[in-house]
Write a protein that holds these residues in place. Structure first.
Motif, PDB file in Angstrom:
ATOM      1  N   UNK A 116       1.407   7.334  -6.263  1.00 13.65           N
ATOM      2  CA  UNK A 116       0.256   7.961  -6.687  1.00 13.65           C
ATOM      3  C   UNK A 116       0.683   9.514  -6.335  1.00 13.65           C
ATOM      4  N   UNK A 117       1.211   9.785  -5.338  1.00 12.10           N
ATOM      5  CA  UNK A 117       1.691  11.143  -5.076  1.00 12.10           C
ATOM      6  C   UNK A 117       2.718  11.702  -5.936  1.00 12.10           C
ATOM      7  N   UNK A 118       3.755  10.727  -6.302  1.00 16.95           N
ATOM      8  CA  UNK A 118       4.742  11.219  -7.401  1.00 16.95           C
ATOM      9  C   UNK A 118       4.296  11.481  -8.752  1.00 16.95           C
ATOM     10  N   UNK A 119       3.407  10.640  -9.165  1.00 19.59           N
ATOM     11  CA  UNK A 119       2.866  10.854 -10.561  1.00 19.59           C
ATOM     12  C   UNK A 119       1.797  11.976 -10.561  1.00 19.59           C
TER      13      UNK A 119
ATOM     14  N   UNK B  95       2.337  14.587  -8.533  1.00 21.85           N
ATOM     15  CA  UNK B  95       3.009  15.803  -8.344  1.00 21.85           C
ATOM     16  C   UNK B  95       3.825  16.196  -9.408  1.00 21.85           C
ATOM     17  N   UNK B  96       4.159  15.345 -10.436  1.00 27.36           N
ATOM     18  CA  UNK B  96       4.671  15.618 -11.668  1.00 27.36           C
ATOM     19  C   UNK B  96       3.802  16.108 -12.966  1.00 27.36           C
ATOM     20  N   UNK B  97       2.842  15.092 -12.891  1.00 28.46           N
ATOM     21  CA  UNK B  97       2.057  15.175 -13.962  1.00 28.46           C
ATOM     22  C   UNK B  97       1.116  16.383 -14.080  1.00 28.46           C
ATOM     23  N   UNK B  98       0.583  16.561 -13.060  1.00 33.45           N
ATOM     24  CA  UNK B  98      -0.445  17.621 -13.078  1.00 33.45           C
ATOM     25  C   UNK B  98       0.234  19.186 -13.297  1.00 33.45           C
ATOM     26  N   UNK B  99       1.054  19.641 -12.526  1.00 30.94           N
ATOM     27  CA  UNK B  99       1.944  20.704 -12.831  1.00 30.94           C
ATOM     28  C   UNK B  99       2.182  20.984 -14.193  1.00 30.94           C
ATOM     29  N   UNK B 100       2.756  19.758 -14.770  1.00 34.19           N
ATOM     30  CA  UNK B 100       3.391  19.775 -16.242  1.00 34.19           C
ATOM     31  C   UNK B 100       2.093  20.235 -17.225  1.00 34.19           C
ATOM     32  N   UNK B 101       1.047  19.368 -16.992  1.00 36.13           N
ATOM     33  CA  UNK B 101      -0.025  19.772 -17.789  1.00 36.13           C
ATOM     34  C   UNK B 101      -0.725  21.164 -17.446  1.00 36.13           C
ATOM     35  N   UNK B 102      -0.813  21.692 -16.523  1.00 29.84           N
ATOM     36  CA  UNK B 102      -1.409  22.805 -16.160  1.00 29.84           C
ATOM     37  C   UNK B 102      -0.323  24.156 -16.740  1.00 29.84           C
ATOM     38  N   UNK B 103       0.666  23.788 -16.619  1.00 35.53           N
ATOM     39  CA  UNK B 103       1.684  24.729 -17.322  1.00 35.53           C
ATOM     40  C   UNK B 103       1.609  24.845 -18.714  1.00 35.53           C
TER      41      UNK B 103
ATOM     42  N   UNK C  93       0.871  -1.238  -0.055  1.00 31.68           N
ATOM     43  CA  UNK C  93      -0.035   0.098  -0.099  1.00 31.68           C
ATOM     44  C   UNK C  93       0.939   1.241   0.055  1.00 31.68           C
ATOM     45  N   UNK C  94       2.000   1.171   0.633  1.00 35.97           N
ATOM     46  CA  UNK C  94       2.986   2.264   0.981  1.00 35.97           C
ATOM     47  C   UNK C  94       3.432   2.761  -0.661  1.00 35.97           C
ATOM     48  N   UNK C  95       3.811   1.789  -1.463  1.00 43.19           N
ATOM     49  CA  UNK C  95       4.458   1.738  -2.558  1.00 43.19           C
ATOM     50  C   UNK C  95       3.316   2.712  -3.617  1.00 43.19           C
ATOM     51  N   UNK C  96       2.103   2.124  -3.599  1.00 39.38           N
ATOM     52  CA  UNK C  96       1.108   2.840  -4.356  1.00 39.38           C
ATOM     53  C   UNK C  96       0.842   4.201  -3.892  1.00 39.38           C
ATOM     54  N   UNK C  97       0.829   4.401  -2.737  1.00 40.81           N
ATOM     55  CA  UNK C  97       0.626   5.642  -2.132  1.00 40.81           C
ATOM     56  C   UNK C  97       1.741   6.461  -2.592  1.00 40.81           C
ATOM     57  N   UNK C  98       2.890   6.384  -2.476  1.00 39.97           N
ATOM     58  CA  UNK C  98       4.046   7.070  -2.980  1.00 39.97           C
ATOM     59  C   UNK C  98       3.940   7.236  -4.439  1.00 39.97           C
TER      60      UNK C  98
ATOM     61  N   UNK D 165       1.148  11.273 -14.802  1.00 43.62           N
ATOM     62  CA  UNK D 165      -0.197  11.402 -14.149  1.00 43.62           C
ATOM     63  C   UNK D 165      -0.932  10.159 -14.426  1.00 43.62           C
ATOM     64  N   UNK D 166      -0.836   9.481 -15.562  1.00 43.52           N
ATOM     65  CA  UNK D 166      -1.228   7.948 -15.768  1.00 43.52           C
ATOM     66  C   UNK D 166      -0.732   7.153 -14.667  1.00 43.52           C
ATOM     67  N   UNK D 167       0.726   7.215 -14.245  1.00 44.23           N
ATOM     68  CA  UNK D 167       1.133   6.263 -13.181  1.00 44.23           C
ATOM     69  C   UNK D 167       0.295   6.800 -12.032  1.00 44.23           C
ATOM     70  N   UNK D 168       0.001   7.968 -11.693  1.00 39.83           N
ATOM     71  CA  UNK D 168      -0.808   8.147 -10.539  1.00 39.83           C
ATOM     72  C   UNK D 168      -2.117   7.530 -10.579  1.00 39.83           C
TER      73      UNK D 168
END
Length: 407
Positions: free
Chosen positions: A257-260, A262-270, A250-255, A300-303
């Motif tokens: 999700x957070x990593x995906x 935190x990288x994907x959404x700001x890139x797309x918004x930019x 569960x910890x792996x998937x939570x990390x 983001x898809x990895x998230x």
């Protein structure tokens, strides 16, 4: 016997894959409905056609941010993982995985060609079938090597875009004008497309075939070949790392999700901000401006993937998970059914609403199709082994009609 990929049962492992596939095939419709209902240029350039104010603006922003390329990425990753899963099962049965792979994807190619040229040009099955013939040969590489290969292949469209962006100033004026018209069609071109799609069946098929041919030639060479192949190879790596079967912690998937996110959404918004700042000009948005979502969607898809694996591992909403997994088990049927329903609503063979439905209403139609598929998929699989088109595909692959009814 091969070592199980997960401590859960085989059926549960398959359910986690089908759950992700079901969510992916539903999510794909959020973007496909735009191509089904509006002139083609409006898919890449939201200013090319239709109202982009108020709710329509926010529908576009949210669909681009949360759906555009994200669910197709998941679908491509799952296709790669599925190739590996089928290959493993063939080897387990001491059968040739190559022979079965070629037959299986040859018939997928035929189904895709029928879909693309007779129903809707936005088909992705032809791309998957063609790429599968190339990707198959790297399946035995280590996960790390597969990931590196996948990322390198994924980088090629970015390099192609960079080349076009730099060389645009040196291109002949007529070539630049043609690109500009493709990006922002003239009123006459829009009217011609509307007339073709809402006209006679012959006009619709001719328009569809022309668009499909462009997808399978130029667009395939500069984008789909590399993106789909790269994502399939990455899917193989994720499968070998046990990430796609809800087997990690569960910890792996939570990390993840957070990593995906935190990288994907700001890139797309930019990318969204920059494209609007550039006025959605062809010379910027078609090339450089498209790169932010291209790479942001991967993270983001990895998230999303990690979020779905967390959902699969949880004990919550068992009934909902079974229904979503049923949609995934019938992904081929549901995917093409979405096209058929869309063609009936928007094309001249049906209600002929092409070009008349704004983006807000498109979402309402999408929700209605989601509900139909959510309702009908599980009851069908309660009585039958496969979805209708899955049965056709399987029967063609094995060379004889397969039993479909459950005993």
């Amino acid at each position: 016997m091969p070592v199980p990929l997960s401590p859960t049962t085989a059926q549960e492992r398959i359910q986690s894959l089908d759950l992700l596939r079901g969510i992916a095939v539903l999510g794909i419709l959020l973007m496909n409905v735009q191509s089904l209902s509006m002139p083609g240029a409006a898919y890449l350039n939201p200013t090319a056609y239709g109202n982009l104010e108020g709710m329509n603006y926010w529908v576009w922003v949210l669909s681009h941010l949360f759906a555009d390329q994200k669910f197709m990425t998941l679908f491509s990753v799952l296709f790669g993982a599925g190739m590996l899963l089928v290959s493993d099962r063939m080897e387990q049965k001491s059968q040739s995985p190559l022979t079965f792979h070629l037959k299986r994807n040859f018939w997928l190619l035929i189904i895709g060609l029928v879909h693309a040229y007779l129903i809707w040009y936005g088909d992705i099955l032809v791309v998957y079938a063609l790429c599968s013939f190339l990707v198959f040969w790297v399946r035995n590489k280590s996960p790390r090597t597969l990931l590196i290969i996948g990322l390198l292949v994924l980088s090629i469209p970015t390099l192609i875009n960079l080349f076009f962006s730099v060389s645009l100033q040196f291109m002949p004026p007529d070539v630049v004008e043609e690109l500009e018209l493709g990006w922002h069609p003239s009123p006459e071109m829009i009217a011609e497309e509307l007339a073709a799609v809402t006209g006679s069946l012959a006009a619709q098929i001719a328009h569809n075939a022309q668009a499909a041919l462009e997808m399978h030639t130029f667009v395939f060479v500069v984008l789909f070949l590399w993106r789909a192949s790269g994502l399939m190879v990455i899917g193989m790596a994720l499968y070998k790392w046990d990430i796609l079967t809800a087997s990690r912690s569960t910890s792996f998937y939570r990390k993840g999700m957070l990593l995906g996110f935190s990288i994907g959404i700001p890139l797309t918004v930019y990318g969204i901000v920059q494209n609007f700042h550039a006025g959605w000009s062809m010379d910027y948005s078609l090339f450089t401006g498209a790169s932010f979502n291209y790479w942001g969607s991967l993270a983001q898809s990895f998230g999303y993937l990690c979020a779905v694996m967390l959902f699969s591992k949880s004990a919550a909403a068992a009934g909902i998970k079974r229904r979503l997994a049923a949609i995934g088990q019938m992904a081929l049927t549901n995917y093409i059914a979405q096209s058929i329903i869309g063609v009936f609503i928007f094309y001249g063979v049906g209600l002929g609403l092409f070009g008349q439905v704004d983006r807000t209403t498109q979402v309402c139609i999408t929700l209605g199709i989601w509900m139909l598929q959510y309702i009908w998929s599980k009851p069908w699989l309660d009585s039958f082994r496969f979805g209708p088109l899955e049965w056709v595909w399987r029967s063609l692959t094995y060379g004889k009609a397969q039993p479909i009814k459950k005993s």
